[in-house]
Design a protein around this motif. Sequence first.
Motif, PDB file in Angstrom:
ATOM      1  N   GLY A  18      24.551  59.275  80.435  1.00 43.19           N
ATOM      2  CA  GLY A  18      24.977  59.145  81.697  1.00 43.19           C
ATOM      3  C   GLY A  18      24.000  59.824  82.668  1.00 43.19           C
ATOM      4  N   LEU A  19      23.446  60.981  82.282  1.00 38.92           N
ATOM      5  CA  LEU A  19      22.581  61.748  82.999  1.00 38.92           C
ATOM      6  C   LEU A  19      21.176  61.008  83.231  1.00 38.92           C
ATOM      7  CD1 LEU A  19      22.244  64.270  84.615  1.00 38.92           C
ATOM      8  CD2 LEU A  19      21.189  65.219  82.589  1.00 38.92           C
ATOM      9  N   VAL A  20      20.810  60.654  81.767  1.00 37.76           N
ATOM     10  CA  VAL A  20      19.583  59.819  81.845  1.00 37.76           C
ATOM     11  C   VAL A  20      19.675  58.570  82.777  1.00 37.76           C
ATOM     12  CG1 VAL A  20      18.011  58.531  80.352  1.00 37.76           C
ATOM     13  CG2 VAL A  20      18.898  60.888  79.869  1.00 37.76           C
ATOM     14  N   VAL A  23      19.309  59.353  86.435  1.00 37.49           N
ATOM     15  CA  VAL A  23      17.900  59.696  86.828  1.00 37.49           C
ATOM     16  C   VAL A  23      16.857  58.541  86.791  1.00 37.49           C
ATOM     17  CG1 VAL A  23      16.112  61.037  85.751  1.00 37.49           C
ATOM     18  CG2 VAL A  23      18.234  62.030  85.824  1.00 37.49           C
ATOM     19  N   LEU A  24      17.422  57.551  85.845  1.00 33.76           N
ATOM     20  CA  LEU A  24      16.523  56.528  85.853  1.00 33.76           C
ATOM     21  C   LEU A  24      16.753  55.578  86.868  1.00 33.76           C
ATOM     22  CD1 LEU A  24      16.258  55.839  81.814  1.00 33.76           C
ATOM     23  CD2 LEU A  24      14.527  56.422  83.287  1.00 33.76           C
ATOM     24  N   LEU A  25      18.018  55.331  87.217  1.00 35.29           N
ATOM     25  CA  LEU A  25      18.410  54.547  88.459  1.00 35.29           C
ATOM     26  C   LEU A  25      17.616  55.011  89.710  1.00 35.29           C
ATOM     27  CD1 LEU A  25      22.338  53.914  88.600  1.00 35.29           C
ATOM     28  CD2 LEU A  25      20.446  52.187  88.603  1.00 35.29           C
ATOM     29  N   MET A  30      12.668  54.925  93.238  1.00 34.70           N
ATOM     30  CA  MET A  30      11.487  55.697  93.994  1.00 34.70           C
ATOM     31  C   MET A  30       9.906  55.321  93.544  1.00 34.70           C
ATOM     32  SD  MET A  30      13.206  59.380  93.601  1.00 34.70           S
ATOM     33  CE  MET A  30      12.060  60.350  94.373  1.00 34.70           C
ATOM     34  N   ARG A  31       9.913  54.783  92.025  1.00 31.25           N
ATOM     35  CA  ARG A  31       8.601  54.275  91.764  1.00 31.25           C
ATOM     36  C   ARG A  31       8.989  53.121  90.897  1.00 31.25           C
ATOM     37  NH1 ARG A  31       3.841  56.721  92.752  1.00 31.25           N
ATOM     38  NH2 ARG A  31       3.353  56.644  90.231  1.00 31.25           N
ATOM     39  N   PRO A  32       9.142  51.916  91.881  1.00 36.62           N
ATOM     40  CA  PRO A  32       9.147  50.648  90.932  1.00 36.62           C
ATOM     41  C   PRO A  32       7.909  50.098  90.262  1.00 36.62           C
ATOM     42  CG  PRO A  32       9.439  50.460  93.114  1.00 36.62           C
ATOM     43  CD  PRO A  32       9.532  51.821  93.247  1.00 36.62           C
ATOM     44  N   ALA A 178      13.583  50.272  81.985  1.00 38.15           N
ATOM     45  CA  ALA A 178      13.583  50.604  83.545  1.00 38.15           C
ATOM     46  C   ALA A 178      12.537  49.853  84.274  1.00 38.15           C
ATOM     47  CB  ALA A 178      13.433  52.140  83.369  1.00 38.15           C
ATOM     48  N   ASP A 179      12.678  49.796  85.503  1.00 39.28           N
ATOM     49  CA  ASP A 179      11.757  49.048  86.353  1.00 39.28           C
ATOM     50  C   ASP A 179      10.838  50.344  86.793  1.00 39.28           C
ATOM     51  OD1 ASP A 179      10.124  47.409  87.710  1.00 39.28           O
ATOM     52  OD2 ASP A 179      11.448  47.474  89.542  1.00 39.28           O
ATOM     53  N   LEU A 180       9.893  50.828  85.782  1.00 37.73           N
ATOM     54  CA  LEU A 180       9.423  52.313  86.337  1.00 37.73           C
ATOM     55  C   LEU A 180       7.946  52.178  86.230  1.00 37.73           C
ATOM     56  CD1 LEU A 180      10.736  55.216  86.760  1.00 37.73           C
ATOM     57  CD2 LEU A 180      10.566  55.519  84.480  1.00 37.73           C
ATOM     58  N   HIS A 181       7.404  52.746  87.313  1.00 36.82           N
ATOM     59  CA  HIS A 181       5.898  52.734  87.319  1.00 36.82           C
ATOM     60  C   HIS A 181       5.366  54.046  86.688  1.00 36.82           C
ATOM     61  CE1 HIS A 181       1.707  52.468  88.366  1.00 36.82           C
ATOM     62  NE2 HIS A 181       1.864  53.767  88.843  1.00 36.82           N
ATOM     63  N   ILE A 182       4.716  53.979  85.563  1.00 35.96           N
ATOM     64  CA  ILE A 182       4.305  55.191  84.945  1.00 35.96           C
ATOM     65  C   ILE A 182       2.775  55.053  85.034  1.00 35.96           C
ATOM     66  CG2 ILE A 182       4.062  56.435  82.910  1.00 35.96           C
ATOM     67  CD1 ILE A 182       6.591  55.366  81.757  1.00 35.96           C
ATOM     68  N   PRO A 183       2.301  56.113  85.794  1.00 37.28           N
ATOM     69  CA  PRO A 183       0.667  56.056  85.690  1.00 37.28           C
ATOM     70  C   PRO A 183      -0.259  55.704  84.615  1.00 37.28           C
ATOM     71  CG  PRO A 183       1.682  58.056  86.744  1.00 37.28           C
ATOM     72  CD  PRO A 183       2.643  57.257  86.149  1.00 37.28           C
ATOM     73  N   THR A 184      -0.955  54.815  84.675  1.00 35.76           N
ATOM     74  CA  THR A 184      -1.695  54.192  83.473  1.00 35.76           C
ATOM     75  C   THR A 184      -2.099  55.204  82.204  1.00 35.76           C
ATOM     76  OG1 THR A 184      -2.515  52.587  85.153  1.00 35.76           O
ATOM     77  CG2 THR A 184      -3.628  52.474  82.733  1.00 35.76           C
ATOM     78  N   THR A 185      -2.761  56.148  82.715  1.00 31.50           N
ATOM     79  CA  THR A 185      -3.359  57.061  81.823  1.00 31.50           C
ATOM     80  C   THR A 185      -1.956  57.688  80.827  1.00 31.50           C
ATOM     81  OG1 THR A 185      -3.599  58.563  83.709  1.00 31.50           O
ATOM     82  CG2 THR A 185      -5.586  57.907  82.410  1.00 31.50           C
ATOM     83  N   TRP A 186      -1.094  58.006  81.499  1.00 34.12           N
ATOM     84  CA  TRP A 186       0.100  58.500  80.969  1.00 34.12           C
ATOM     85  C   TRP A 186       0.775  57.528  80.200  1.00 34.12           C
ATOM     86  CZ3 TRP A 186       1.639  63.046  79.642  1.00 34.12           C
ATOM     87  CH2 TRP A 186       1.201  64.257  80.547  1.00 34.12           C
ATOM     88  N   GLU A 187       0.747  56.230  80.664  1.00 28.19           N
ATOM     89  CA  GLU A 187       1.424  55.131  79.816  1.00 28.19           C
ATOM     90  C   GLU A 187       0.809  54.867  78.557  1.00 28.19           C
ATOM     91  OE1 GLU A 187       3.238  51.453  78.578  1.00 28.19           O
ATOM     92  OE2 GLU A 187       1.284  51.629  79.113  1.00 28.19           O
ATOM     93  N   ARG A 188      -0.658  54.869  78.470  1.00 27.83           N
ATOM     94  CA  ARG A 188      -1.486  54.607  77.451  1.00 27.83           C
ATOM     95  C   ARG A 188      -1.129  55.654  76.467  1.00 27.83           C
ATOM     96  NH1 ARG A 188      -6.839  53.189  80.402  1.00 27.83           N
ATOM     97  NH2 ARG A 188      -6.512  51.103  81.067  1.00 27.83           N
TER      98      ARG A 188
END
Length: 272
Positions: A18-20, A23-25, A30-32, A178-188
């Motif tokens: 539930g907490l996760v 947080v993801l919502l 904030m960062r879609p 999640a519709d979450l933007h993760i910076p490319t280097t971190w995503e890789r």
Amino acid sequence: MNEFAITHAGPVRFAIVGLVFGVLLLAQMMRPRRGEHSSLARRLRNVGLTLIAALIVYLVLPLTAVGFALLVEQRQIGFFHHFDWPFGLELAISVIVLDLAIYWQHRWMHVLPWLWRIHRVHHTDTQFEVTLGLRFHPAEILLSLFYKFAVIAALGVAPISVLCYEILLAVFALFSHADLHIPTTWERRLRWFVITPDWHRVHHSVHRVETDSNYGNLLSLWDRLFRSMVAQPRDGHRSMSIGLDEFREERSQRLAALLVLPILPDRHSSRR
Ligand SMILES: [Zn+2]
């Protein structure tokens, strides 16, 4: 600590997941990644489906996966009970084997026509955001539980290991949708080890070759090892279409329509 977690397995799992979810919502607001404006009705429908599934599982099955693992432990059933391995090693093997099993469960759901009719409920959603991680037909949840029971019994997975994997599986089901933007280097970096939203979004593409790829739930290893990986979507993450072509009308998205979908024929697919 272990004893507390097992005795209160349901509330512990519910609190963490539930907490996760909360947080993801917030994070996807904030960062879609795509910034689709999902309607409240659609989100409530997905949450509603998971509540109905939870109620049906509660009514049909007297045992949860953790409860079943307790039974297995009492009767000393399964592979681990023949050895005296350190707990950490047992936990790691349990998580890896359960994740491998769930990878193949997902893959079979795309291959066997009767399983696809159940699993397509998850794929009919036309938007990709965190509540999609809750959208599973009750029949899929039930079948998955029976399947997990078999793996737990064969391996003799400890109740605490089952609880850890159940939490990880639910957390990654939410995170990977999640519709979450993760910076490319971190995503890789992340996708070398675990399933990221960009990795799993490909699996929700309208293109069949992409829908039938990226089956992983927690570890990305299985898609690499069994050659089911498609690194990026053909149409790009922002412009790709999500869902199934034959289920784009609003009436096919209603809760009642989703519940009866497994008994309806699959007219458009070659999985017949
Ligand atoms: Zn799928």
